[in-house]
Design a protein around this motif. Structure first.
Motif, PDB file in Angstrom:
ATOM      1  N   ASN A   1       8.183   7.767 -10.969  1.00 16.01           N
ATOM      2  CA  ASN A   1       9.512   6.702 -11.175  1.00 16.01           C
ATOM      3  C   ASN A   1       7.448   5.826 -10.850  1.00 16.01           C
ATOM      4  N   VAL A   2       6.626   5.049 -11.172  1.00 14.46           N
ATOM      5  CA  VAL A   2       5.239   5.011 -11.237  1.00 14.46           C
ATOM      6  C   VAL A   2       6.162   3.809 -10.789  1.00 14.46           C
ATOM      7  N   ASP A   3       5.517   2.708  -9.385  1.00 13.12           N
ATOM      8  CA  ASP A   3       5.745   1.579  -9.168  1.00 13.12           C
ATOM      9  C   ASP A   3       4.552   1.056  -8.397  1.00 13.12           C
ATOM     10  N   THR A   4       3.709   0.351  -8.916  1.00 12.33           N
ATOM     11  CA  THR A   4       2.525   0.518  -8.495  1.00 12.33           C
ATOM     12  C   THR A   4       2.034  -1.582  -9.028  1.00 12.33           C
ATOM     13  N   PRO A   5       2.334  -1.951  -7.754  1.00  9.06           N
ATOM     14  CA  PRO A   5       1.886  -3.718  -7.853  1.00  9.06           C
ATOM     15  C   PRO A   5       0.273  -4.149  -7.813  1.00  9.06           C
ATOM     16  N   PRO A   6       0.080  -4.746  -8.462  1.00 15.62           N
ATOM     17  CA  PRO A   6      -1.294  -5.812  -7.829  1.00 15.62           C
ATOM     18  C   PRO A   6      -1.387  -5.514  -6.652  1.00 15.62           C
ATOM     19  N   LYS A   7      -2.652  -5.624  -6.066  1.00 18.85           N
ATOM     20  CA  LYS A   7      -3.264  -4.625  -4.466  1.00 18.85           C
ATOM     21  C   LYS A   7      -3.505  -6.179  -4.516  1.00 18.85           C
ATOM     22  N   SER A   8      -3.783  -7.388  -4.829  1.00 18.93           N
ATOM     23  CA  SER A   8      -3.774  -8.551  -4.718  1.00 18.93           C
ATOM     24  C   SER A   8      -2.528 -10.324  -5.113  1.00 18.93           C
TER      25      SER A   8
ATOM     26  N   PRO B   1      15.165   0.651 -12.080  1.00 17.62           N
ATOM     27  CA  PRO B   1      13.261   0.059 -13.252  1.00 17.62           C
ATOM     28  C   PRO B   1      11.452   0.686 -12.750  1.00 17.62           C
ATOM     29  N   THR B   2      11.028   0.669 -13.252  1.00 22.27           N
ATOM     30  CA  THR B   2       9.832   0.681 -12.432  1.00 22.27           C
ATOM     31  C   THR B   2       9.488  -0.694 -11.788  1.00 22.27           C
ATOM     32  N   TYR B   3       8.619  -0.732 -11.553  1.00 24.14           N
ATOM     33  CA  TYR B   3       7.983  -1.905 -11.088  1.00 24.14           C
ATOM     34  C   TYR B   3       7.303  -2.783 -12.161  1.00 24.14           C
ATOM     35  N   ASP B   4       6.568  -2.277 -13.349  1.00 29.12           N
ATOM     36  CA  ASP B   4       6.377  -2.798 -14.626  1.00 29.12           C
ATOM     37  C   ASP B   4       7.431  -3.144 -15.001  1.00 29.12           C
ATOM     38  N   ALA B   5       8.462  -2.177 -15.465  1.00 28.70           N
ATOM     39  CA  ALA B   5       9.312  -2.975 -16.113  1.00 28.70           C
ATOM     40  C   ALA B   5      10.341  -4.003 -15.689  1.00 28.70           C
ATOM     41  N   PHE B   6      10.793  -4.001 -14.375  1.00 30.99           N
ATOM     42  CA  PHE B   6      11.106  -5.429 -13.520  1.00 30.99           C
ATOM     43  C   PHE B   6      10.306  -6.457 -13.316  1.00 30.99           C
ATOM     44  N   ASN B   7       9.013  -6.628 -13.206  1.00 31.82           N
ATOM     45  CA  ASN B   7       7.936  -7.367 -13.071  1.00 31.82           C
ATOM     46  C   ASN B   7       8.767  -8.550 -11.983  1.00 31.82           C
TER      47      ASN B   7
ATOM     48  N   LEU C   1       1.111  -1.218  -0.331  1.00 27.18           N
ATOM     49  CA  LEU C   1       0.044  -0.213   0.109  1.00 27.18           C
ATOM     50  C   LEU C   1       0.942   1.164  -0.117  1.00 27.18           C
ATOM     51  N   ALA C   2       2.105   1.661   0.424  1.00 22.10           N
ATOM     52  CA  ALA C   2       2.924   2.094   1.160  1.00 22.10           C
ATOM     53  C   ALA C   2       3.369   2.934  -0.265  1.00 22.10           C
ATOM     54  N   SER C   3       3.776   2.043  -1.748  1.00 18.09           N
ATOM     55  CA  SER C   3       4.489   1.802  -2.784  1.00 18.09           C
ATOM     56  C   SER C   3       3.770   1.770  -3.680  1.00 18.09           C
ATOM     57  N   CYS C   4       2.528   2.452  -3.255  1.00 22.12           N
ATOM     58  CA  CYS C   4       1.185   1.770  -4.587  1.00 22.12           C
ATOM     59  C   CYS C   4       0.609   3.278  -5.219  1.00 22.12           C
ATOM     60  N   LYS C   5       1.055   5.029  -3.972  1.00 22.64           N
ATOM     61  CA  LYS C   5       1.361   5.772  -4.295  1.00 22.64           C
ATOM     62  C   LYS C   5       1.941   5.845  -5.773  1.00 22.64           C
ATOM     63  N   LYS C   6       1.548   6.891  -6.804  1.00 23.79           N
ATOM     64  CA  LYS C   6       1.499   6.994  -7.383  1.00 23.79           C
ATOM     65  C   LYS C   6       2.779   8.078  -7.710  1.00 23.79           C
ATOM     66  N   ASP C   7       4.200   7.938  -7.750  1.00 25.48           N
ATOM     67  CA  ASP C   7       4.999   8.962  -8.458  1.00 25.48           C
ATOM     68  C   ASP C   7       5.264   9.198  -9.667  1.00 25.48           C
ATOM     69  N   LYS C   8       4.758  10.370 -10.055  1.00 23.12           N
ATOM     70  CA  LYS C   8       5.223  10.864 -11.262  1.00 23.12           C
ATOM     71  C   LYS C   8       6.688  10.251 -11.908  1.00 23.12           C
TER      72      LYS C   8
ATOM     73  N   PHE D   1      11.443  -6.220  -3.691  1.00 22.25           N
ATOM     74  CA  PHE D   1      11.398  -4.855  -5.088  1.00 22.25           C
ATOM     75  C   PHE D   1      11.935  -3.714  -4.203  1.00 22.25           C
ATOM     76  N   LEU D   2      10.139  -3.403  -3.406  1.00 27.30           N
ATOM     77  CA  LEU D   2      10.233  -2.617  -3.520  1.00 27.30           C
ATOM     78  C   LEU D   2      10.678  -1.230  -1.961  1.00 27.30           C
ATOM     79  N   TYR D   3      11.335  -2.514  -1.540  1.00 27.65           N
ATOM     80  CA  TYR D   3      12.347  -2.326  -0.336  1.00 27.65           C
ATOM     81  C   TYR D   3      13.874  -2.173  -1.103  1.00 27.65           C
ATOM     82  N   ALA D   4      13.902  -2.629  -1.566  1.00 24.95           N
ATOM     83  CA  ALA D   4      14.777  -2.336  -2.501  1.00 24.95           C
ATOM     84  C   ALA D   4      15.134  -0.167  -2.800  1.00 24.95           C
ATOM     85  N   LYS D   5      14.007  -0.110  -3.767  1.00 28.61           N
ATOM     86  CA  LYS D   5      13.604   0.793  -4.741  1.00 28.61           C
ATOM     87  C   LYS D   5      14.090   2.530  -3.492  1.00 28.61           C
ATOM     88  N   GLU D   6      13.837   1.453  -2.147  1.00 26.60           N
ATOM     89  CA  GLU D   6      13.638   2.853  -1.460  1.00 26.60           C
ATOM     90  C   GLU D   6      15.081   2.843  -0.157  1.00 26.60           C
TER      91      GLU D   6
END
Length: 520
Positions: A31-38, A64-70, A22-29, A50-55
């Motif tokens: 660097n967008v990192d928006t994982p699925p909610k489930s 890269p972004t979440y989508d690019a890294f997958n 939830l904390a990382s689903c907020k949009k950042d213009k 991945f999200l901890y590494a991005k921080e």
């Protein structure tokens, strides 16, 4: 050092995974990192890695972004294998401009992380002073000469009478144990049998003149680690006395400090003039223990001056950490909860001074190093370089000027570099290792010598230090004592070092931040 109990760790798992998303689903213009909610538990763990590494990752800005890294694309035969692949992938993005390769480039196996890893708590257990293994480690003295390089007191190997220097003729009935490269069949067989097995059978020669090999069968078992394998003094004549200590792991202060105190109290009572600290197989551990040994060695005049500084990424320095608020710990002293999000990550808030311990007064220290000398070992050396005559003897060290604090994700503990250290002269960045006998690291480059016991004055690397104390120069090849380890080698020094690093690959190397940082 882990500052939270296993029970507490379990209670925060659900919150950790959910809030991480939830904390990382907020949009950042930018660097967008928006994982699925489930998703499955594994999906959420892969997202969190991945999200901890991005921080928190020191080189987060190369990712890269979440989508690019997958993150959810990483799979394996089991969950830990999948997560290891993901951590390896994260480690390869940021390029070191000095080398043109990733900062975490690992030459023997490109694509694997040199520093980062994820486990299920094994490192925490080991660094707090308990191992569960055979209690020995192997080393290729030459391509066709595999040796026992050390044995921990009280371990299964020690109880079976195994000693450093014994030659290994076969493992589990297989005598095809000649070194055939870092990824060779024989090399990998040795690694798997030693590092991953629960039982191992060894045929050993106790000496090169021994005509009666012995067979020992060892079962992995838990035992307490004594990181000080031995210490002694050597009289070099003309009023010069050398203190020698083998320090093999930067275990926790509770475990290591009393053993270090015993050795250094002895050195003080003996009036040593020079010190040799043997770190040749020490892959590191807790930074607080590195500070402790530096405070035992440093001159009293340096008390309260800067020892070293931590440098974190700009997100942490700016206080933009979101997920680290979920990394809850229990302060063992106050019994109060705190979290990694509360820390001050500025350099000013992370400058460590010397606090002299004991009364040892020396102006020169020799460190024995090899490719297995890493991280907290290198930190110990680097911290002292501006303050004493520091000499290095052996082969180029591993090269790890970065360290980490553990990040809990479900039942896993992730270790990714979050900081770099520099000494009081702003020296650091030794990513390619510390090379003995160079302008930056005075000393001498020579082979490790696993045919002789620690402290044997005819052992190649220790004999170099003794020669220097006596005569002020290092022995030339024609002058030094020619042990069996240095005669008719087929290995070059570089090959010997590479083989040692690969054998050590499955064992911990790093420096772990184990003290509560300054709160903001």
């Amino acid at each position: 050092m882990k500052n939270t109990s296993n029970n507490m760790k379990k209670t925060i798992l659900v919150a950790l995974l959910g809030v991480a998303c939830l904390a990382s689903c907020k949009k950042d213009k930018k660097n967008v990192d928006t994982p699925p909610k489930s998703g499955s538990t594994l999906d959420l763990i892969r997202d969190s890695v991945f999200l901890y590494a991005k921080e928190a990752y020191y080189w987060y800005d190369g990712l890269p972004t979440y989508d690019a890294f997958n993150p959810r694309s990483f799979t394996g035969t089991d969950d830990l294998t999948a997560l290891t692949k993901e951590v390896n992938a994260i480690s390869q993005y940021k390029i070191n401009p000095a080398t043109g390769k990733p900062y975490e480039y690992y030459a023997p196996s490109a694509g694997e992380a040199k520093y980062s890893f994820i486990d299920q708590g094994e490192v925490s257990t080991e660094l707090n002073g308990t191992n569960k293994d055979f209690g020995f480690a192997p080393l290729f003295n030459d391509a066709n000469d595999l040796r026992i390089k050390y044995v921990y007191p009280g371990s299964p190997a020690d109880l079976a009478g195994v000693k450093r220097g014994y030659r290994i003729l076969s493992i589990n009935g297989n005598s095809n144990i000649t070194y055939d490269g870092p990824n060779g069949t024989n090399t990998q067989f040795v690694i798997n049998a030693w590092a991953n097995g629960t039982t191992i059978s060894l045929v050993l020669k106790r000496s090169d003149t021994d005509l009666t090999p012995v067979t020992v069968t060892l079962n992995a078992a838990s035992y307490s680690i004594n990181p000080v394998l031995t210490y002694k003094t050597v009289d070099a004549g003309n009023g010069k006395k050398i203190g020698y200590i083998v320090f093999n792991s930067f275990t926790s202060d509770d475990n290591a400090d009393p053993k270090l105190d015993a050795a250094f109290n002895y050195f003080q009572s003996q009036g040593i003039t020079d010190l040799v600290v043997d770190l040749r197989y020490n892959g590191g551990g807790f930074v607080s223990t590195a500070e402790y040994i530096d405070n035992l060695i440093v001159p009293v005049a340096k008390n309260n001056t800067t020892m070293y500084t931590y440098h974190f990424n700009d997100l942490l320095v700016a206080g933009k950490q979101k997920l680290l608020y979920n990394q809850v710990r229990l302060d063992p002293d106050t019994k109060k909860l705190y979290n990694y999000g509360q820390f001050d990550y500025t350099v000013a808030g992370n400058t460590v001074p010397f606090t002299k311990k004991g009364s040892l007064a020396i102006t020169r220290v020799f460190f024995i190093v090899t490719g297995s000398t890493a991280s907290a070992s290198e930190l110990t050396i680097n911290n002292l370089r501006p303050h004493l005559d520091v000499q290095l003897i052996g082969t180029t060290s591993y090269g790890k000027p970065v360290g980490f604090f553990d990040i809990d994700i479900n039942k896993y503990e992730m270790y990714i570099p979050e900081f770099e250290t520099q000494n009081s002269a702003s020296q650091g960045g030794y990513y390619t290792g510390m090379a003995p006998g160079t302008a930056d690291y005075p000393g001498v480059n020579d082979y490790d010598d696993p045919t002789k016991d620690f402290g044997d004055t005819t052992e190649t690397l220790l004999s170099h230090a003794i020669h220097y104390v006596k005569l002020g120069t290092y022995a030339l090849p024609s002058q030094r004592i020619q042990s069996l380890s240095t005669k008719q080698k087929t290995f070059s020094i570089e090959q010997s070092n590479a083989a040692a690093i690969e054998l050590n690959r499955n064992k911990f190397s790093g420096m772990v931040f184990n003290k509560k940082l300054k709160l903001k």
